[in-house]
Design a protein around this motif. Structure first.
Motif, short mmCIF file in Angstrom:
data_model
loop_
_atom_site.label_atom_id
_atom_site.label_comp_id
_atom_site.label_asym_id
_atom_site.label_seq_id
_atom_site.Cartn_x
_atom_site.Cartn_y
_atom_site.Cartn_z
N UNK A 360 0.82 -1.21 0.00
CA UNK A 360 0.00 0.00 0.00
C UNK A 360 0.85 1.26 0.00
N UNK A 361 0.62 2.15 -0.96
CA UNK A 361 1.33 3.43 -1.03
C UNK A 361 0.52 4.49 -0.28
N UNK A 362 1.21 5.52 0.17
CA UNK A 362 0.56 6.55 0.97
C UNK A 362 -0.40 7.41 0.16
N UNK A 363 0.00 7.80 -1.03
CA UNK A 363 -0.80 8.76 -1.78
C UNK A 363 -1.38 8.26 -3.08
N UNK A 364 -0.64 7.46 -3.81
CA UNK A 364 -1.13 7.03 -5.12
C UNK A 364 -2.26 6.02 -4.98
N UNK A 365 -3.18 5.96 -5.92
CA UNK A 365 -4.28 5.00 -5.84
C UNK A 365 -3.78 3.56 -5.77
N UNK A 366 -4.41 2.79 -4.91
CA UNK A 366 -4.09 1.38 -4.76
C UNK A 366 -5.37 0.62 -4.46
N UNK A 367 -5.67 0.45 -3.17
CA UNK A 367 -6.90 -0.19 -2.76
C UNK A 367 -8.09 0.61 -3.26
N UNK A 368 -8.96 0.01 -4.10
CA UNK A 368 -10.09 0.77 -4.66
C UNK A 368 -11.02 1.35 -3.60
N UNK A 369 -11.02 0.78 -2.41
CA UNK A 369 -11.92 1.26 -1.36
C UNK A 369 -11.34 2.45 -0.59
N UNK A 370 -10.08 2.73 -0.81
CA UNK A 370 -9.43 3.80 -0.04
C UNK A 370 -9.61 5.14 -0.73
N UNK A 371 -10.23 6.06 -0.01
CA UNK A 371 -10.43 7.41 -0.53
C UNK A 371 -9.09 8.12 -0.65
N UNK A 372 -8.82 8.81 -1.74
CA UNK A 372 -7.55 9.57 -1.86
C UNK A 372 -7.39 10.55 -0.70
N UNK A 373 -6.16 10.73 -0.29
CA UNK A 373 -5.86 11.60 0.84
C UNK A 373 -5.22 12.91 0.38
N UNK A 374 -5.21 13.89 1.29
CA UNK A 374 -4.55 15.16 1.01
C UNK A 374 -3.17 15.15 1.65
N UNK A 375 -2.13 15.38 0.85
CA UNK A 375 -0.77 15.40 1.35
C UNK A 375 -0.06 16.72 1.06
N UNK A 376 -0.37 17.35 -0.06
CA UNK A 376 0.29 18.61 -0.40
C UNK A 376 0.03 19.64 0.71
N UNK A 415 10.51 0.89 3.30
CA UNK A 415 9.17 0.59 3.78
C UNK A 415 8.53 1.78 4.48
N UNK A 416 9.35 2.69 5.00
CA UNK A 416 8.80 3.90 5.63
C UNK A 416 8.11 4.81 4.62
N UNK A 417 8.44 4.66 3.36
CA UNK A 417 7.79 5.46 2.32
C UNK A 417 6.40 4.93 1.98
N UNK A 418 6.10 3.72 2.43
CA UNK A 418 4.83 3.06 2.10
C UNK A 418 3.85 3.16 3.26
N UNK A 419 2.60 2.99 2.93
CA UNK A 419 1.54 2.99 3.95
C UNK A 419 1.38 1.62 4.59
N UNK A 420 1.60 0.56 3.79
CA UNK A 420 1.31 -0.79 4.29
C UNK A 420 2.33 -1.77 3.74
N UNK A 421 2.94 -2.52 4.64
CA UNK A 421 3.85 -3.60 4.28
C UNK A 421 3.18 -4.93 4.61
#
Length: 478
Positions: A360-376, A415-421
């Motif tokens: 799982x990545x923090x910002x880019x689309x992955x899991x279809x159920x996960x709403x995009x987040x605000x990071x900027x 792995x710290x750059x990712x949301x989910x390992x």
């Protein structure tokens, strides 16, 4: 010289400086928290390797003298500390020369970072921050009135940012001329935000109105920056509103915020408040500002020529210090969103029933159920480059293989750059990457499934690889 200063712009300068310090803080924080995995000594594109194959003139900076991860961390965290000090107004409590030094330090430190950032720092907002930060050095502090020449140079930067972006659109994709680009853009932009889905679902006439308003703001309004007040302030205000619209509709790091910061410097706040007493600038300061202005005017020739050229290029620096640059974005718009999905398995022998688990990545689309987040304005560099990788696998060639190799090692910094390992206890045995077509769900699909995205498998991006003898080419694609 009475013409040299503009007393009424003291508040414009103050707001500009505090806003720029805030942007600096996010830039340095991004560098401090991400550099080890991206460009550190064991990073995907290590700085020491880059320094060995390039020369000083390719990118002068502190790391040409010495590089270590510890030294890079010191530079980045020092930049954060300086940004906090400037945000708190430290430059107002020291002499003019010391204030200039306070603003020169973060510029020099961030320039050094960009010079070794390679692909990870190949974005237009890096040069924009450096160009703006360089001019901020000569804007003075509360002890003297703002110099008119630097104020005009800031408007020149803002003009090139907006006008350049407008021209690249008109000259580029025909959907900008047909006013239809926003039929696709909110869905296919590099990193959607939490409201991007809703922007995409606006009626098509609204999208066409958005594009038309954008053309007005970027092609006509910038000229008004050079007209008398209050027209120039109104022009800057329109740009601020447009940039805030972009802020809520997507994640573009600090591009919008630097642009807003530049626009704030063009607003004549004396319409609302009286300026305090300010001393006349010293002669040495006037000489320095005039010399810098002459240098910027000289260096502006090539960027200005690029603006009027039919072969206009975007986001390019014409000098090694990024003093005067050219800007632009989205000269072409993707009609289809492709995403690289990275998966791993702990099974050593692959078969048709192998269970693959998705990273799982923090910002880019992955899991279809996960709403995009605000990071900027925080910048997720890996997520951004994953978007480019989906568009062109060759673009990811230098770094994607090392990225996968570090996933196979369960490298902590990566792995710290990712949301989910999905493999917290032991590294995966194999990793693969696949390309999917993503599209926003409809209102009905969202209510029925809770999914913001619908995705369909397209092709393999990288066949399964491991760290065993079969590891031959980490960027093998099919």
């Amino acid at each position: 010289m009475e013409w040299f200063t503009a007393d009424g712009y003291w508040l414009s300068r103050l707001i500009f400086q505090r806003a720029l310090a805030g942007v600096y803080l996010f830039a340095f924080l991004t560098a401090a928290l991400q550099f080890r995995a991206l460009i550190g000594e064991r990073g995907m594109l290590p700085v020491p390797d880059y320094l060995r194959r390039t020369e000083w003139r390719d990118g002068p900076g502190l790391f040409r003298l010495h590089y270590s991860d510890r030294f890079f961390a010191l530079v980045a965290w020092t930049g954060c500390a300086l940004a906090v000090a400037l945000l708190a107004g430290a430059d107002s409590y020291v002499p003019l020369w010391a204030a200039m030094l306070l603003w020169a330090l973060p510029w020099a430190l961030y320039l050094s970072i960009v010079q070794v950032g390679q692909t990870w720092y190949g974005f237009g907002w890096e040069s924009l921050l450096l160009e703006t930060g360089f001019l901020a050095v000569f804007l003075g502090n509360a002890h003297t009135a703002p110099p008119v020449l630097v104020l005009w140079l800031l408007r020149w930067v803002l003009f090139r940012v907006e006008f350049g972006a407008g021209l690249i659109k008109i000259r580029g994709d025909e959907c900008w001329r047909k006013l239809t680009c926003l039929y696709f853009h909110h869905e296919t932009q590099p990193m959607p935000g939490p409201l991007s889905w809703f922007f995409h679902r606006l009626p098509k006439p609204v999208h066409r109105a958005e594009v038309a308003a954008n053309h007005v703001t970027q092609l006509l309004v910038p000229v008004l920056l050079f007209t008398p007040q209050p027209v120039a302030s109104a022009a800057a205000g329109l740009m601020i509103v447009t940039q805030l619209w972009l802020v809520v509709s997507g994640n573009f790091a600090w591009l919008n915020w630097v642009t807003i910061t530049l626009a704030l410097s063009a607003v004549d706040w004396s319409l609302f408040t009286e300026p305090p007493a300010q001393s006349a600038p010293p002669l040495w300061y006037e000489i320095v500002v005039i010399a810098v202005t002459a240098l910027v005017v000289f260096l502006s020739y090539r960027p200005a020529r690029n603006l009027v050229s039919r072969r206009q290029v975007m986001n390019r620096s014409f000098d090694p210090l990024h003093l005067v640059n050219t800007y632009g974005a989205f000269g072409s718009i993707s009609r289809v969103r492709l995403e690289v999905v990275v998966e791993g398995t702990d099974e050593h022998v692959l078969h048709d029933g192998t269970v693959w688990k998705e990273y799982g990545f923090r910002g880019k689309p992955g899991d279809p159920r996960r709403m995009p987040r605000q990071f900027a304005p925080y910048h997720l560099r890996l997520d951004w480059l994953m978007w480019f990788a989906a568009l062109s696998p060759a673009y990811a060639g230098p770094w994607f293989g090392p990225f996968v190799e570090r996933l196979l090692e369960n490298d902590r910094d990566t792995l710290r750059l990712l949301r989910h390992n999905p493999f917290p206890d032991a590294p995966p045995a194999h990793v693969r990457a696949r390309v999917y077509h993503y599209r926003y769900t409809t209102w009905r699909e969202l209510r029925a499934t809770g999914r913001w995205w619908h995705r369909t498998y397209v092709r393999d991006f990288m066949r399964p690889v491991s760290l065993g003898p079969a590891w031959l080419s980490p960027t093998r694609q099919s």
